[in-house]
Design an enzyme around this catalytic site. Structure first.
Site, mmCIF file in Angstrom:
data_model
loop_
_atom_site.group_PDB
_atom_site.id
_atom_site.type_symbol
_atom_site.label_atom_id
_atom_site.label_comp_id
_atom_site.label_asym_id
_atom_site.label_seq_id
_atom_site.Cartn_x
_atom_site.Cartn_y
_atom_site.Cartn_z
ATOM 1 N N SER A 6 -20.477 60.489 -83.154
ATOM 2 C CA SER A 6 -20.870 59.353 -82.317
ATOM 3 C C SER A 6 -21.857 59.877 -81.279
ATOM 4 O O SER A 6 -21.906 61.095 -81.030
ATOM 5 C CB SER A 6 -19.618 58.817 -81.615
ATOM 6 O OG SER A 6 -19.957 57.919 -80.585
ATOM 7 N N TYR A 59 -11.589 60.023 -76.903
ATOM 8 C CA TYR A 59 -12.490 59.757 -78.037
ATOM 9 C C TYR A 59 -13.681 60.719 -78.016
ATOM 10 O O TYR A 59 -14.009 61.352 -79.029
ATOM 11 C CB TYR A 59 -12.970 58.312 -77.955
ATOM 12 C CG TYR A 59 -13.926 57.907 -79.058
ATOM 13 C CD1 TYR A 59 -13.481 57.755 -80.371
ATOM 14 C CD2 TYR A 59 -15.268 57.653 -78.791
ATOM 15 C CE1 TYR A 59 -14.353 57.368 -81.376
ATOM 16 C CE2 TYR A 59 -16.145 57.265 -79.787
ATOM 17 C CZ TYR A 59 -15.688 57.116 -81.084
ATOM 18 O OH TYR A 59 -16.562 56.739 -82.077
HETATM 19 N N1 LIG Z 1 -18.879 51.103 -84.573
HETATM 20 C C1 LIG Z 1 -19.451 51.898 -83.696
HETATM 21 O O1 LIG Z 1 -20.102 51.442 -82.733
HETATM 22 C C2 LIG Z 1 -19.337 53.395 -83.870
HETATM 23 C C3 LIG Z 1 -20.175 54.192 -83.089
HETATM 24 C C4 LIG Z 1 -20.087 55.587 -83.223
HETATM 25 C C5 LIG Z 1 -19.197 56.143 -84.133
HETATM 26 N N2 LIG Z 1 -18.398 55.328 -84.875
HETATM 27 C C6 LIG Z 1 -17.458 55.981 -85.813
HETATM 28 O O2 LIG Z 1 -17.589 55.411 -87.085
HETATM 29 C C7 LIG Z 1 -16.380 55.595 -87.815
HETATM 30 C C8 LIG Z 1 -16.003 54.299 -88.515
HETATM 31 O O3 LIG Z 1 -15.658 53.332 -87.543
HETATM 32 P P1 LIG Z 1 -16.073 51.798 -87.644
HETATM 33 O O4 LIG Z 1 -17.048 51.552 -86.586
HETATM 34 O O5 LIG Z 1 -16.397 51.439 -89.044
HETATM 35 O O6 LIG Z 1 -14.703 51.121 -87.149
HETATM 36 P P2 LIG Z 1 -13.554 50.301 -87.919
HETATM 37 O O7 LIG Z 1 -14.141 49.076 -88.519
HETATM 38 O O8 LIG Z 1 -12.456 50.167 -86.941
HETATM 39 O O9 LIG Z 1 -13.138 51.273 -89.100
HETATM 40 C C9 LIG Z 1 -12.355 52.408 -88.873
HETATM 41 C C10 LIG Z 1 -11.822 52.890 -90.209
HETATM 42 O O10 LIG Z 1 -11.020 54.067 -89.985
HETATM 43 C C11 LIG Z 1 -9.781 53.898 -90.662
HETATM 44 N N3 LIG Z 1 -8.711 54.630 -89.992
HETATM 45 C C12 LIG Z 1 -8.288 54.472 -88.697
HETATM 46 N N4 LIG Z 1 -7.237 55.260 -88.479
HETATM 47 C C13 LIG Z 1 -6.975 55.915 -89.650
HETATM 48 C C14 LIG Z 1 -5.993 56.851 -90.058
HETATM 49 N N5 LIG Z 1 -5.015 57.274 -89.231
HETATM 50 N N6 LIG Z 1 -6.022 57.306 -91.325
HETATM 51 C C15 LIG Z 1 -6.973 56.876 -92.179
HETATM 52 N N7 LIG Z 1 -7.930 55.990 -91.863
HETATM 53 C C16 LIG Z 1 -7.928 55.524 -90.603
HETATM 54 C C17 LIG Z 1 -9.538 52.386 -90.660
HETATM 55 O O11 LIG Z 1 -8.720 51.989 -91.747
HETATM 56 P P3 LIG Z 1 -7.151 51.685 -91.664
HETATM 57 O O12 LIG Z 1 -6.888 50.919 -90.399
HETATM 58 O O13 LIG Z 1 -6.911 50.884 -92.917
HETATM 59 O O14 LIG Z 1 -6.499 53.022 -91.706
HETATM 60 C C18 LIG Z 1 -10.950 51.868 -90.900
HETATM 61 O O15 LIG Z 1 -11.239 51.849 -92.272
HETATM 62 C C19 LIG Z 1 -15.348 56.102 -86.804
HETATM 63 O O16 LIG Z 1 -15.188 57.494 -86.946
HETATM 64 C C20 LIG Z 1 -15.996 55.793 -85.460
HETATM 65 O O17 LIG Z 1 -15.578 56.677 -84.450
HETATM 66 C C21 LIG Z 1 -18.445 53.981 -84.762
#
Ligand SMILES: NC(=O)c1ccc[n+]([C@@H]2O[C@H](COP(=O)([O-])OP(=O)(O)OC[C@H]3O[C@@H](n4cnc5c(N)ncnc54)[C@H](OP(=O)(O)O)[C@@H]3O)[C@@H](O)[C@H]2O)c1
Length: 264
Positions: A141, A154
């Site tokens: 991130s 985080y």
């Molecule tokens: N969206 C943003 O603005 C942003 C910015 C920077 C970085 N990121 C990073 O991008 C990545 C994906 O996030 P996203 O934005 O797509 O958010 P999201 O829609 O909340 O997706 C998060 C994913 O992680 C899975 N997850 C959470 N806890 C888990 C666990 N204990 N074991 C296995 N899977 C788990 C969730 O699935 P389940 O709940 O089914 O387990 C879900 O598929 C993350 O690493 C996040 O930090 C996001």
């Protein structure tokens, strides 16, 4: 790199960036392993791809259950015989001041974002070493490059990924293994809905900045391009990318900006 017939394992594939990655890899001809905790959401994601069963594996897992990940890796290998790309994408965020964040919540975020990613990478690494090829992607991130208010755990978990994967990259380049770190800014997903408050409950609100973020499909396109171009590190951000450079070249100014961003 062509993704045709490549075996790609994506964590966090039940939502957001991971689901968009699964769609794009599948469209490019890859065989895809979909992992996250919620099996029903993984099945929904699989159905939306319209994939043939021989090209896809739904493999539910909990990144916080580190000891289970070797067995999950054996299941993935048994299905496809190899793993070409591992995308460590699954993760959770935080919406709480440090003083209000219980230590259990710090540990939970580290257990998923950092140790879960490390444990899965270590389970897959021997397979890639044997293959003499592989691509490991870590979704960090912008918060992996600098700390911001309400994200102490985080941001720490994402910073830790940089240390781990930079070391791994240096150790494995001669074995044909590439390592790319991805630093997204705001992407329009459920990240803030699923983020943890200080007491461990889910935040359950859509942040305006996240709602205004880039579409996950655009983020996925840029990640695949980064893999194709053998990038070490990529940023996927809008105007907030300037913070990277302000922090690097004007650290005191950056610290003052973050003070102003802190809630009073
Ligand atoms: N969206 C943003 O603005 C942003 C910015 C920077 C970085 N990121 C990073 O991008 C990545 C994906 O996030 P996203 O934005 O797509 O958010 P999201 O829609 O909340 O997706 C998060 C994913 O992680 C899975 N997850 C959470 N806890 C888990 C666990 N204990 N074991 C296995 N899977 C788990 C969730 O699935 P389940 O709940 O089914 O387990 C879900 O598929 C993350 O690493 C996040 O930090 C996001």
């Amino acid at each position: 790199m062509s993704f045709q017939e490549k075996v790609v394992w994506i964590t966090g594939a039940s939502s957001g960036i991971g689901e968009a990655l699964a769609r794009l890899f599948y469209q490019k001809g890859a065989k895809v392993i979909l992992s996250a905790r919620r099996e029903d959401e993984l099945n929904r994601a699989q159905a939306s791809l319209g994939a043939k069963p021989e090209d896809i594996l739904v493999l539910p897992l909990d990144l916080a259950d580190h000891d289970s990940l070797t067995k999950k890796t054996e299941t993935a290998l048994a299905k496809f015989g190899r793993i070409d790309v591992l995308v460590n994408n699954g993760g959770i965020s935080q919406r709480a001041l440090t003083k209000d964040t219980r230590l259990e919540v710090d540990k939970k975020i580290m257990a998923v974002n950092y140790f879960g990613t490390v444990a899965l990478t270590k389970a897959v690494l021997p397979i890639m070493l044997k293959q003499k090829s592989g691509h490991i992607v870590a979704i960090s991130s912008l918060a992996g490059k600098f700390g911001t208010p309400l994200r102490s755990a985080y941001s720490a978990s994402k910073h830790a990924l940089h240390g781990f994967f930079e070391s791994l990259r240096a150790e494995t380049w001669q074995d044909g293994i590439k390592v790319m770190i991805v630093c997204p800014g705001y992407i329009h997903t459920n990240i803030s809905l699923n983020a943890l408050k200080g007491d461990g409950a889910v935040f359950n609100k859509m942040d305006q900045a996240v709602a205004n973020g880039q579409p996950p499909a655009v983020c996925a396109e840029k990640i695949l391009q980064g893999i194709e171009q053998d990038e070490n590190e990529i940023f996927i951000a809008g105007r907030d990318i300037k913070l990277i450079y302000i922090k690097r070249f004007f650290p005191n100014r950056f610290a003052k900006m973050m003070r102003k961003a802190a809630p009073r």
